[in-house]
Design an enzyme around this catalytic site. Structure first.
Site, PDB file in Angstrom:
ATOM      1  N   SER A   1      34.642  52.861  19.637  1.00 31.46           N
ATOM      2  CA  SER A   1      35.091  52.488  20.964  1.00 31.46           C
ATOM      3  C   SER A   1      35.522  53.786  21.631  1.00 31.46           C
ATOM      4  CB  SER A   1      36.262  51.506  20.873  1.00 31.46           C
ATOM      5  OG  SER A   1      36.729  51.227  22.170  1.00 31.46           O
TER       6      SER A   1
ATOM      7  N   TYR B   1      29.116  47.199  25.033  1.00 35.18           N
ATOM      8  CA  TYR B   1      30.064  46.504  25.911  1.00 35.18           C
ATOM      9  C   TYR B   1      30.981  47.496  26.620  1.00 35.18           C
ATOM     10  CZ  TYR B   1      33.661  47.335  22.373  1.00 35.18           C
ATOM     11  OH  TYR B   1      34.539  47.928  21.507  1.00 35.18           O
TER      12      TYR B   1
ATOM     13  N   LYS C   1      20.913  52.105  65.943  1.00 32.86           N
ATOM     14  CA  LYS C   1      20.697  51.325  67.164  1.00 32.86           C
ATOM     15  C   LYS C   1      19.275  51.527  67.682  1.00 32.86           C
ATOM     16  CE  LYS C   1      24.287  51.326  69.901  1.00 32.86           C
ATOM     17  NZ  LYS C   1      25.192  52.129  70.769  1.00 32.86           N
TER      18      LYS C   1
ATOM     19  N   ARG D   1      43.886  47.858  17.796  1.00 35.74           N
ATOM     20  CA  ARG D   1      44.116  49.259  17.492  1.00 35.74           C
ATOM     21  C   ARG D   1      45.432  49.421  16.736  1.00 35.74           C
ATOM     22  NH1 ARG D   1      44.793  53.329  22.418  1.00 35.74           N
ATOM     23  NH2 ARG D   1      46.842  52.362  22.530  1.00 35.74           N
TER      24      ARG D   1
ATOM     25  N   GLU E   1      38.031  59.636  20.880  1.00 36.89           N
ATOM     26  CA  GLU E   1      38.807  60.125  22.014  1.00 36.89           C
ATOM     27  C   GLU E   1      39.134  61.602  21.908  1.00 36.89           C
ATOM     28  OE1 GLU E   1      42.448  57.781  22.076  1.00 36.89           O
ATOM     29  OE2 GLU E   1      42.227  57.418  19.934  1.00 36.89           O
TER      30      GLU E   1
ATOM     31  N   ARG F   1      22.292  44.574  64.223  1.00 36.51           N
ATOM     32  CA  ARG F   1      22.594  45.349  63.011  1.00 36.51           C
ATOM     33  C   ARG F   1      23.181  44.381  61.986  1.00 36.51           C
ATOM     34  NH1 ARG F   1      27.231  48.326  66.273  1.00 36.51           N
ATOM     35  NH2 ARG F   1      28.539  46.531  66.615  1.00 36.51           N
TER      36      ARG F   1
ATOM     37  N   MET G   1      31.655  56.207  69.510  1.00 32.81           N
ATOM     38  CA  MET G   1      31.096  57.197  70.434  1.00 32.81           C
ATOM     39  C   MET G   1      30.896  56.543  71.794  1.00 32.81           C
ATOM     40  SD  MET G   1      28.546  59.248  67.967  1.00 32.81           S
ATOM     41  CE  MET G   1      27.841  57.754  67.346  1.00 32.81           C
TER      42      MET G   1
ATOM     43  N   HIS H   1      52.093  56.722  35.675  1.00 34.50           N
ATOM     44  CA  HIS H   1      52.305  55.689  34.653  1.00 34.50           C
ATOM     45  C   HIS H   1      52.396  54.318  35.296  1.00 34.50           C
ATOM     46  CE1 HIS H   1      54.814  53.144  32.013  1.00 34.50           C
ATOM     47  NE2 HIS H   1      54.040  53.670  31.068  1.00 34.50           N
TER      48      HIS H   1
ATOM     49  N   ARG I   1      46.417  46.902  22.304  1.00 36.80           N
ATOM     50  CA  ARG I   1      47.328  47.991  21.924  1.00 36.80           C
ATOM     51  C   ARG I   1      48.553  47.371  21.288  1.00 36.80           C
ATOM     52  NH1 ARG I   1      46.133  48.486  27.280  1.00 36.80           N
ATOM     53  NH2 ARG I   1      45.111  50.382  28.024  1.00 36.80           N
TER      54      ARG I   1
ATOM     55  N   GLY J   1      31.834  51.459  68.428  1.00 31.87           N
ATOM     56  CA  GLY J   1      32.827  51.837  69.421  1.00 31.87           C
ATOM     57  C   GLY J   1      33.366  53.252  69.279  1.00 31.87           C
TER      58      GLY J   1
ATOM     59  N   CYS K   1      36.692  51.609  26.263  1.00 41.63           N
ATOM     60  CA  CYS K   1      37.905  50.858  26.580  1.00 41.63           C
ATOM     61  C   CYS K   1      38.868  51.649  27.452  1.00 41.63           C
ATOM     62  CB  CYS K   1      38.598  50.419  25.296  1.00 41.63           C
ATOM     63  SG  CYS K   1      39.106  51.805  24.285  1.00 41.63           S
TER      64      CYS K   1
ATOM     65  N   ARG L   1      22.935  55.504  75.580  1.00 43.08           N
ATOM     66  CA  ARG L   1      23.696  54.923  74.465  1.00 43.08           C
ATOM     67  C   ARG L   1      23.668  55.817  73.226  1.00 43.08           C
ATOM     68  NH1 ARG L   1      21.214  49.055  73.683  1.00 43.08           N
ATOM     69  NH2 ARG L   1      23.296  48.675  72.806  1.00 43.08           N
TER      70      ARG L   1
ATOM     71  N   GLY M   1      37.460  55.948  23.837  1.00 43.05           N
ATOM     72  CA  GLY M   1      38.724  55.917  24.574  1.00 43.05           C
ATOM     73  C   GLY M   1      38.644  56.982  25.646  1.00 43.05           C
ATOM     74  N   THR M   2      38.046  56.626  26.781  1.00 37.87           N
ATOM     75  CA  THR M   2      37.712  57.664  27.763  1.00 37.87           C
ATOM     76  C   THR M   2      38.933  58.205  28.502  1.00 37.87           C
ATOM     77  OG1 THR M   2      37.093  55.893  29.273  1.00 37.87           O
ATOM     78  CG2 THR M   2      35.312  57.010  28.095  1.00 37.87           C
ATOM     79  N   ASN M   3      40.075  57.509  28.440  1.00 40.16           N
ATOM     80  CA  ASN M   3      41.268  58.103  29.056  1.00 40.16           C
ATOM     81  C   ASN M   3      41.678  59.361  28.286  1.00 40.16           C
ATOM     82  OD1 ASN M   3      41.294  55.949  30.751  1.00 40.16           O
ATOM     83  ND2 ASN M   3      43.040  54.921  29.806  1.00 40.16           N
ATOM     84  N   ASP M   4      41.859  59.193  26.950  1.00 39.58           N
ATOM     85  CA  ASP M   4      42.237  60.347  26.147  1.00 39.58           C
ATOM     86  C   ASP M   4      41.098  61.350  26.053  1.00 39.58           C
ATOM     87  OD1 ASP M   4      44.896  60.565  25.286  1.00 39.58           O
ATOM     88  OD2 ASP M   4      44.666  58.777  24.024  1.00 39.58           O
TER      89      ASP M   4
END
Ligand code: ADP
Ligand code: MG
Ligand code: MG
Length: 902
Positions: free
Chosen positions: A786, A873, A34, A636, A764, A358, A115, A474, A580, A113, A853, A104, A788-791
């Site tokens: 590829s 990708y 402000k 896969r 993975e 703002r 403070m 899951h 899958r 709003g 992926c 202020r 497999g960043t989950n595993d």
């Protein structure tokens, strides 16, 4: 933040007045948003009442000194106050010509709003008379005084504002007044006496008449309001650090309560809901600041258009001169800040004053429209327009939403596990969900928690509700992947699937009852909620086009079914990064053959079952190839542990045994054989194909025969990418590559058609990342990786995703981690493994195709990292494709801006 020095040498106070200011918009850290913007507007010579801002450093010093104001600052404040007085021809505390100020709050980030602000400070029993004489309007003077006492009593002295409201209400009732503006001087004098008495009673001391005491009290209270509970909560919700502190701006008052040619209001320079270039705002004649927000009287629209029928009540008609100036200033501020502004203003006796500006908060729809319009008008570049949209916000546009304007019957709350809203009949079993879906009915699948066996039911449902499980359960992960709305962990629900009932508190729901869920908020309602459809408006399309032009990485989708593939193409996917195949196995019509294959005694029996599966798999792939029309598809090979396909409940086991014509005991023995302590690290991935190559052969045959058929049918060349999961050793890859090549050759010989293809692997396991060079090496090494960043996250962290929720929440609490590594990639650890894998793979095969992926393929922060390490990708669930397109564009632009790009 730098430690303030308390020796007084540091500058504590920054003055501003039209045409001259000691600060500017780039000083928000020190002056608060402000204060910084008031200084900026003063520099632009806009009509801003003169004032000064006390820095956030003083706030630090104030807290460090046990809530005391530094003396050195007080001297600076008094000097600055004299400066203001000279400009407006008044003196603070002067009985004849009193200077009044507002005090202020203003932190670095806007906390609207949250403070406190105090108006009309400097009034006491003497100065109020002076003000009355000076303005010739004693109603106004006493109205201002009572406002001040009320605010000061509430904010500084801690007297509940209800006490003041009661006094005023009683007075109005007793004397037959409807509106505050009807009260005259005498009335206000009486009320003021009552207010003062209330303060004395509740606070234990009289209302302070010393204007300096008032000032120090107000400044201290505004600093102190940084730690009030609502400000704290707001900061927690918006990730604003607690140690930023607030600045305090002291500013000459201008008065919107000087009669009917005075007013106060707020405005957005564009419509904040849809972004249209319409001035959007409200004002109240004869009023002061807080009245508009407080809702004491109903404010009126600014524009003739906004007011409709009641157009003569608009500011445009009532005060045309001030309105004209306001519109011009809107234009100027938008050009100057190059963004939509949210502005507070006051008109005093026909003259316009600007009190705040703002960047205005806006919906996603408005954000898109405004960014695109500003770029089209040349106010910002396309790159800036792209960078202005928070990618995750796009989600709001892609799903139907529950109409916030309608009334709904809330029965439970859970976690907002997968966004979007849905209404349908309650069902408790996946089979039922499929059966009803086949009849064209909308169902909500309700489970205590879901397992892989429920995937087909989840697919058939329009929404999923679970009583247990977190944001990475899951149900949550699968629902997000499918783009199905999901509320998980609605812990107050008691679900009895066998009885077909769901209890919510005292209320009982049964199969077939209609409920609605809102996966964006986690709310569950009884009955059919009113919905608003998704709007992929024109500006959404434009923004996506711009993003596509800007980005380097391709965006593919994870899709297992024709429905997902179609949806993903609508959202702009450029291929399938992960298909899958096991999801195809779960469908009602195939699961039996899959089970037969698993339970077969020997290879011959297995082959018989596989022969039944071949045509269905082929048909699946054929349809996918057709839908993707020549775009790349990574398929896969079978990955999950086989026991996931087998029945686990006695009742179901008996049914399956009967259907297979198999002895129940033998079936149960087979189920027991396949049971593993740790199936995620067990008999899965390439390990299946190495033991049972006939499974791989069937799948590969299905892929290549489908490719031949689809190519014939559509004329689009198909180039399948066959992906071997869970590789740790080069030898594993070699064994399966040989099976794949041999099968592809066989199909080529039979059909006479050559289908070019690639064989690659999913990275993975940490070992695969480390040995990426060996795995990729040579003609027969992997053609693509590829990640497999989950595993890879599970295996690198040694943390099972299905068991992670309680561990992660404990870790978040203890600050072991700051974000869920299954949502946003753990860059130093798992990210490093990905980078090692890419680098080592490229060291032997410079043009090896690389992609990702996992769930991270749709996460902005992770995508920025993938851009930096040069992946080709990212692949994510269909509903995240637009988010990934925008994130990838932002990553490319940021990389270019930072000079990192080659
Ligand atoms: P918030 O951060 O809650 O918006 P502000 O400091 O902006 O608090 O003050 C709220 C309102 O008080 C302003 O919108 C304005 O209408 C009024 N106000 C603040 N300072 C002045 C002033 N110097 N003169 C007249 N009105 C003021
Ligand atoms: Mg306020
Ligand atoms: Mg404000």
């Amino acid at each position: 933040m730098a430690q303030p020095d308390t020796d007084g040498k540091r500058k504590w106070v920054y003055a501003f007045s039209p045409g001259a200011a000691e600060g500017g918009a780039d000083m928000a850290e020190l002056l608060g948003g402000k204060g910084a913007n008031l200084a900026e507007m003063a520099r632009l010579a806009l009509p801003v009442p003169p004032g000064f801002t006390i820095t956030t450093d003083v706030c630090d010093a104030f807290f460090a000194a046990g809530n005391t104001l530094p003396e050195a600052m007080k001297a600076e404040v008094m000097r600055a106050l004299d400066g203001i007085g000279e400009m407006v021809d008044a003196r603070f505390g002067d009985e004849k010509c009193p200077l009044l100020v507002s005090v202020r709050s203003g932190s670095r980030a806007s906390m609207p709003g949250m403070m406190d602000t105090i108006l009309n400070l400097g009034l006491n029993d003497q100065t109020v008379e002076g003000l009355a004489r000076l303005t010739g309007d004693s109603r106004f003077a006493f109205d201002s005084y009572r406002r001040f006492i009320q605010m000061y009593g509430d904010v500084v002295l801690g007297v509940d504002h209800g006490a003041f409201e009661d006094i005023l209400e009683n007075f109005k009732n007793l004397n037959g007044f409807a509106a505050d503006t009807d009260l005259d001087e005498e009335s206000w004098r009486e009320i003021i006496a009552d207010y003062k008495a209330a303060i004395e009673r509740e606070y234990g001391a009289p209302f302070p008449q010393d204007t300096n005491e008032q000032l120090w009290g107000a400044i201290a209270a505004v600093f102190g309001s940084w730690h009030n509970p609502r400000a704290k909560t707001y900061r927690r919700l918006h990730d604003i650090p607690d140690d930023w502190g607030t600045a305090v701006t002291v500013q000459a008052m201008v008065f919107g309560n000087l009669g009917d040619n005075s007013a106060t209001g707020v405005a957005f320079t564009r419509n904040p809901s849809n972004g249209e270039k319409d001035i959007f705002g409200e004002y109240l004649p004869n009023a002061q600041g807080e009245d508009v927000v407080a809702g004491i009287r109903t404010p009126q629209p600014l524009t003739r258009k906004g007011a409709g029928e009641a157009s003569e009540s608009s500011l445009e008609v009532a005060m045309p001169h001030a309105f004209g100036e306001l519109v011009q200033i809107f234009e100027q501020l938008e050009h100057h800040y190059r963004d939509m502004q949210d502005i507070e203003f006051t008109v005093q006796l026909g003259k316009l004053w600007i009190l705040q500006t703002r960047a205005g908060k806006r919906t996603t729809e408005a954000a898109l429209k405004i960014a695109v319009d500003f770029a089209a008008d040349g106010l910002i570049s396309r790159d800036e327009a792209i960078l202005r949209i928070e990618p995750a916000q796009l989600d709001q546009l892609l799903h139907p939403a529950i109409d916030p304007g309608a009334e709904h019957d809330l029965i439970a709350r859970g976690l907002p596990a997968s966004p979007g809203a849905a209404s349908g009949e309650l069902v408790f079993h996946s089979e039922m969900a499929e059966a009803l879906k086949a009849k064209g009915r909308d169902v909500i699948l309700v489970r205590s928690e879901t397992s892989p066996e429920d995937v087909h039911g989840m697919h058939a449902a329009v929404g999923i509700l679970t009583a247990r499980g977190g944001m990475t359960s899951h149900a949550a992960v699968v629902a997000r992947g499918m783009g199905r709305p999901c509320v998980s962990g609605a812990g107050t629900l008691r679900i009895d699937a066998n009885a077909g009932t769901m209890r919510a508190g005292a209320r009982m729901f049964k199969s077939g009852d209609i409920i609605s869920i809102d996966g964006s908020t986690g709310r569950v309602y009884a009955g059919k909620a009113k919905m608003l459809p998704p709007s992929l408006s024109g500006t959404f399309g434009t923004m996506m086009e711009w993003a596509d032009e800007a980005r380097r990485m391709k965006v593919r989708t994870n899709a297992d079914t024709p429905r997902d593939a179609k949806q993903a193409r609508i959202f702009g996917a450029e291929g399938i990064g992960l298909c899958r195949t096991e999801h195809m196995f779960f469908e009602e019509s195939r699961i039996l053959a899959v089970r037969e294959m698993i339970c077969a005694e020997d290879q011959e029996g297995r082959q018989q079952a596989l022969d039944k599966l071949l045509p269905v798999q082929r048909a699946d792939f054929e349809e996918l190839f057709e839908i993707m029309a020549g775009l790349p598809i990574t398929i896969r090979l079978l990955d999950p542990p086989l026991h996931e396909f087998l029945p686990h409940e006695d009742r179901e086991a008996a049914q399956v045994a009967a259907a297979l014509g198999m002895d129940l005991v033998r079936l149960k023995t087979r189920v027991a054989e396949l049971e593993e302590f740790n199936p995620m690290l067990g008999f899965r991935g390439c390990r299946l194909g190495i033991k049972y190559p006939e499974i791989t052969r069937m799948q590969v045959r299905a892929i290549f025969e489908a490719a031949v058929n689809a190519q014939k049918k559509t004329g689009n060349a198909v180039r399948p990418e066959v992906m071997v999961p869970f590789i740790g050793y080069r030898r594993e890859f070699d064994i399966l590559r040989a099976v794949i090549v041999e099968t592809a050759e066989a199909v080529k010989k039979e059909t006479g058609i050559t289908i070019p293809y690639d064989v690659g692997t999913m990275i993975e396991l940490p070992r695969a990342a480390l040995l990426a060079a060996e795995i990729a090496d040579g003609e027969l090494g992997a053609d693509f990786f590829s990640f497999g960043t989950n595993d890879l996250t599970q295996t690198a962290l040694g943390l099972s995703r299905d068991d992670a929720a309680p561990i992660l929440s404990n870790y978040l609490e203890h600050e072991v981690i700051t974000t869920d590594p299954f949502v946003s990639l753990d860059l130093p650890g798992v990210g490093e493994l990905v980078k090692i894998g890419v680098d080592r793979g490229r060291s032997v095969k410079p043009d090896i195709k690389t992609g990702i992926c996992g769930e991270h393929g749709g996460d902005s922060k992770s995508i920025a990292f993938f851009e930096d390490i040069g992946l080709d990708y990212v692949s994510c669930s269909p509903f995240r494709v637009p988010i990934a397109r925008l994130s990838a564009a932002q990553a490319t632009i940021r990389r270019r801006l930072s000079g990192k790009a080659s």
